[in-house]
Design a protein around this motif. Structure first.
Motif, PDB file in Angstrom:
ATOM      1  N   GLU A 193       0.302   6.566   0.106  1.00 49.12           N
ATOM      2  CA  GLU A 193       0.350   7.049   1.761  1.00 49.12           C
ATOM      3  C   GLU A 193       0.020   5.951   2.803  1.00 49.12           C
ATOM      4  OE1 GLU A 193       0.668  10.731   1.113  1.00 49.12           O
ATOM      5  OE2 GLU A 193       1.048  11.708  -0.427  1.00 49.12           O
ATOM      6  N   ASN A 194      -0.995   6.003   2.897  1.00 47.19           N
ATOM      7  CA  ASN A 194      -1.972   4.907   3.841  1.00 47.19           C
ATOM      8  C   ASN A 194      -1.157   3.348   3.926  1.00 47.19           C
ATOM      9  OD1 ASN A 194      -1.828   7.461   6.074  1.00 47.19           O
ATOM     10  ND2 ASN A 194      -2.855   7.960   4.119  1.00 47.19           N
ATOM     11  N   THR A 195      -0.674   3.216   3.001  1.00 46.24           N
ATOM     12  CA  THR A 195      -0.441   1.638   2.859  1.00 46.24           C
ATOM     13  C   THR A 195       0.816   1.090   3.247  1.00 46.24           C
ATOM     14  OG1 THR A 195      -1.946   1.639   1.451  1.00 46.24           O
ATOM     15  CG2 THR A 195      -0.744   0.055   1.610  1.00 46.24           C
ATOM     16  N   SER A 196       0.956   0.137   3.929  1.00 44.99           N
ATOM     17  CA  SER A 196       2.787   0.074   4.705  1.00 44.99           C
ATOM     18  C   SER A 196       3.040  -0.739   3.265  1.00 44.99           C
ATOM     19  CB  SER A 196       2.446  -1.432   5.234  1.00 44.99           C
ATOM     20  OG  SER A 196       3.464  -1.942   5.796  1.00 44.99           O
ATOM     21  N   PRO A 197       4.212  -0.212   2.773  1.00 47.37           N
ATOM     22  CA  PRO A 197       5.111  -0.094   1.420  1.00 47.37           C
ATOM     23  C   PRO A 197       5.343  -2.574   1.564  1.00 47.37           C
ATOM     24  CG  PRO A 197       5.826   1.284   2.995  1.00 47.37           C
ATOM     25  CD  PRO A 197       5.402   0.594   3.189  1.00 47.37           C
ATOM     26  N   ASP A 198       5.377  -3.119   2.960  1.00 44.06           N
ATOM     27  CA  ASP A 198       4.909  -4.373   2.778  1.00 44.06           C
ATOM     28  C   ASP A 198       3.616  -5.076   2.220  1.00 44.06           C
ATOM     29  OD1 ASP A 198       4.126  -4.009   4.810  1.00 44.06           O
ATOM     30  OD2 ASP A 198       5.998  -4.734   6.213  1.00 44.06           O
ATOM     31  N   ASN A 199       3.027  -4.496   2.038  1.00 47.85           N
ATOM     32  CA  ASN A 199       1.462  -5.181   1.979  1.00 47.85           C
ATOM     33  C   ASN A 199       1.387  -5.053   1.110  1.00 47.85           C
ATOM     34  OD1 ASN A 199      -1.645  -5.102   1.489  1.00 47.85           O
ATOM     35  ND2 ASN A 199      -2.132  -3.887   3.060  1.00 47.85           N
ATOM     36  N   GLU A 200       0.533  -6.974   0.339  1.00 44.40           N
ATOM     37  CA  GLU A 200       0.920  -7.037  -0.699  1.00 44.40           C
ATOM     38  C   GLU A 200       0.349  -6.245  -2.181  1.00 44.40           C
ATOM     39  OE1 GLU A 200      -2.508 -10.337  -1.002  1.00 44.40           O
ATOM     40  OE2 GLU A 200      -3.353  -9.939   0.651  1.00 44.40           O
ATOM     41  N   GLU A 201      -1.075  -5.385  -1.578  1.00 47.59           N
ATOM     42  CA  GLU A 201      -1.647  -3.865  -2.598  1.00 47.59           C
ATOM     43  C   GLU A 201      -0.362  -3.228  -2.901  1.00 47.59           C
ATOM     44  OE1 GLU A 201      -5.315  -3.512  -0.374  1.00 47.59           O
ATOM     45  OE2 GLU A 201      -6.449  -5.365  -0.795  1.00 47.59           O
ATOM     46  N   TYR A 202       0.251  -3.248  -1.817  1.00 43.82           N
ATOM     47  CA  TYR A 202       1.163  -1.850  -2.197  1.00 43.82           C
ATOM     48  C   TYR A 202       2.029  -1.615  -3.333  1.00 43.82           C
ATOM     49  CZ  TYR A 202       4.325   2.457  -1.431  1.00 43.82           C
ATOM     50  OH  TYR A 202       4.693   3.133  -1.443  1.00 43.82           O
ATOM     51  N   GLN A 203       1.510  -2.165  -4.369  1.00 45.11           N
ATOM     52  CA  GLN A 203       2.410  -2.416  -5.496  1.00 45.11           C
ATOM     53  C   GLN A 203       1.425  -2.116  -6.424  1.00 45.11           C
ATOM     54  OE1 GLN A 203       6.144  -1.928  -6.743  1.00 45.11           O
ATOM     55  NE2 GLN A 203       5.880  -2.527  -4.229  1.00 45.11           N
ATOM     56  N   ARG A 204       0.328  -2.898  -6.595  1.00 42.73           N
ATOM     57  CA  ARG A 204      -1.583  -2.732  -7.422  1.00 42.73           C
ATOM     58  C   ARG A 204      -1.126  -0.852  -6.755  1.00 42.73           C
ATOM     59  NH1 ARG A 204      -4.310  -7.402  -5.281  1.00 42.73           N
ATOM     60  NH2 ARG A 204      -6.277  -6.371  -6.669  1.00 42.73           N
ATOM     61  N   LEU A 205      -1.361  -0.590  -5.708  1.00 43.37           N
ATOM     62  CA  LEU A 205      -2.101   0.229  -5.336  1.00 43.37           C
ATOM     63  C   LEU A 205      -0.782   2.171  -6.014  1.00 43.37           C
ATOM     64  CD1 LEU A 205      -3.291   1.269  -1.676  1.00 43.37           C
ATOM     65  CD2 LEU A 205      -4.825   1.746  -3.829  1.00 43.37           C
ATOM     66  N   ALA A 206       0.673   1.616  -6.031  1.00 45.04           N
ATOM     67  CA  ALA A 206       1.591   2.473  -6.834  1.00 45.04           C
ATOM     68  C   ALA A 206       1.358   2.806  -7.968  1.00 45.04           C
ATOM     69  CB  ALA A 206       2.366   1.731  -6.237  1.00 45.04           C
ATOM     70  N   LYS A 207       0.649   1.013  -9.310  1.00 44.76           N
ATOM     71  CA  LYS A 207       0.823   0.798 -10.057  1.00 44.76           C
ATOM     72  C   LYS A 207      -0.810   2.660 -11.049  1.00 44.76           C
ATOM     73  CE  LYS A 207       1.901  -2.936 -12.753  1.00 44.76           C
ATOM     74  NZ  LYS A 207       1.788  -4.273 -12.423  1.00 44.76           N
TER      75      LYS A 207
END
Length: 320
Positions: free
Chosen positions: A157-171
């Motif tokens: 929730e505290n990572t910007s959706p356009d951050n490259e790490e966002y999808q990895r965190l979502a997984k």
């Protein structure tokens, strides 16, 4: 936008710090079990390998996974650490599946194995344990799993959706949520089995089979049965399950074997039942429910408004 990103960054740093601090504490507690129980018991041979495996399950592997996670977090490799950790997430599901059997085996060994009983007391009296028992430490991985779920979500929730790490965190969040759901289902099924067994033991005799696969316990309580022919109201104890409603009455208090048990009066299948609230719609005192079955209508009453509303909701949901 920059302000928002900075705010997210601060919150994320704070969450990562809290995750690491609580991980240290968790590792410290797991270390007590691994060092003072698993490792020494393996060396001494006080317990047979199969018994040792049943009591502690994959605890050593869980401990190792947490140590690796804490090393990643220390170096600031947050996302890589979580990704690596999620590869071991299934260990928590297997640990939950084994926990009931682990507790049974532990109790059995304490009852039958004198040297293990002595060993356990000796270890628990060490200053490191600070009064904690082995039984207090064994459920810790399941409590920690819930904490992981909240930490991982906060980080996402505290990572910007356009951050490259966002999808990895979502997984990582998806992985911990799936295992968490798996564990919750195991706990729910276990609690349900205990409720079914408890009701079965409350009933006199074995004629009424409560323990049936796929059956779920919902609710129980005292209600007044309104007879069809102007007789007086009968107070009965009802047990509601996902497929049946059981009506019971207390056995005679002077009965030698069954004084504290309940005698089954009737079992009503719910698949052809319709439920109606006859009165109790307003803030009146209590209410009356009508349950219609193919060959019988049951009128149930309570002087407690909340009680009738609870029963109405539970019955309509079960029937549906």
């Amino acid at each position: 936008v920059e302000e928002q990103r900075a705010r997210w960054g601060r919150k994320r740093t704070r969450t990562a710090k809290e995750l690491l601090e609580t991980e240290y504490k968790y590792i410290e507690h797991l270390d007590l079990v691994v060092t003072f129980f698993v490792t020494i018991l393996k060396a001494k041979g006080t317990l047979k390998p199969a018994v040792l495996e049943t009591i502690f399950g994959p605890l050593e592997s869980i401990f190792s996974a947490s140590q690796v996670l804490s090393l990643h977090l220390e170096k600031g490799h947050l996302v890589r650490g979580l990704e690596n950790f999620c590869q071991n997430m299934e260990l928590y599901g297997h640990y939950a599946e084994n926990l009931e059997q682990a507790n049974k085996t532990l109790k059995e060994q304490l009852r039958r194995n004198k040297s293990f009983r002595r060993f356990k007391n000796l270890q628990e009296n060490r200053p490191h344990f600070q009064g904690r028992k082995l039984e207090d430490l064994l459920p810790l991985p399941l409590k920690r799993l819930q904490q992981y779920k909240h930490f991982f979500r906060d980080l996402l929730e505290n990572t910007s959706p356009d951050n490259e790490e966002y999808q990895r965190l979502a997984k990582a969040v998806k992985s911990v949520s799936e295992v968490s759901q798996w564990v919750e289902d195991i706990i729910r099924k276990r609690e349900n089995s205990m409720q079914l067994l408890r009701v079965q033991k409350l009933l006199k005799g074995q004629k009424t089979q409560v323990l049936t696969p796929g059956r779920w316990y919902i609710q129980e309580g005292w209600l007044l049965v309104v007879p069809s022919k102007g007789e007086e109201l009968k107070r009965r104890m009802f047990f509601l399950f996902s497929d049946i409603l059981i009506a019971t009455k207390p056995c005679h208090p002077l009965h030698l074997l069954n004084s504290n048990k309940l005698a089954c009066q009737a079992v009503y299948p719910l698949h052809q039942c319709t439920v109606e609230k006859v009165f109790g719609h307003t803030e009146s005192q209590g209410g009356l429910l009508s349950l219609s079955f193919p060959h019988k209508t049951l009128l149930l009453m309570s002087s407690n408004q909340q009680d009738i509303n609870d029963w109405y909701r539970s019955l309509t949901a079960a029937v549906r």
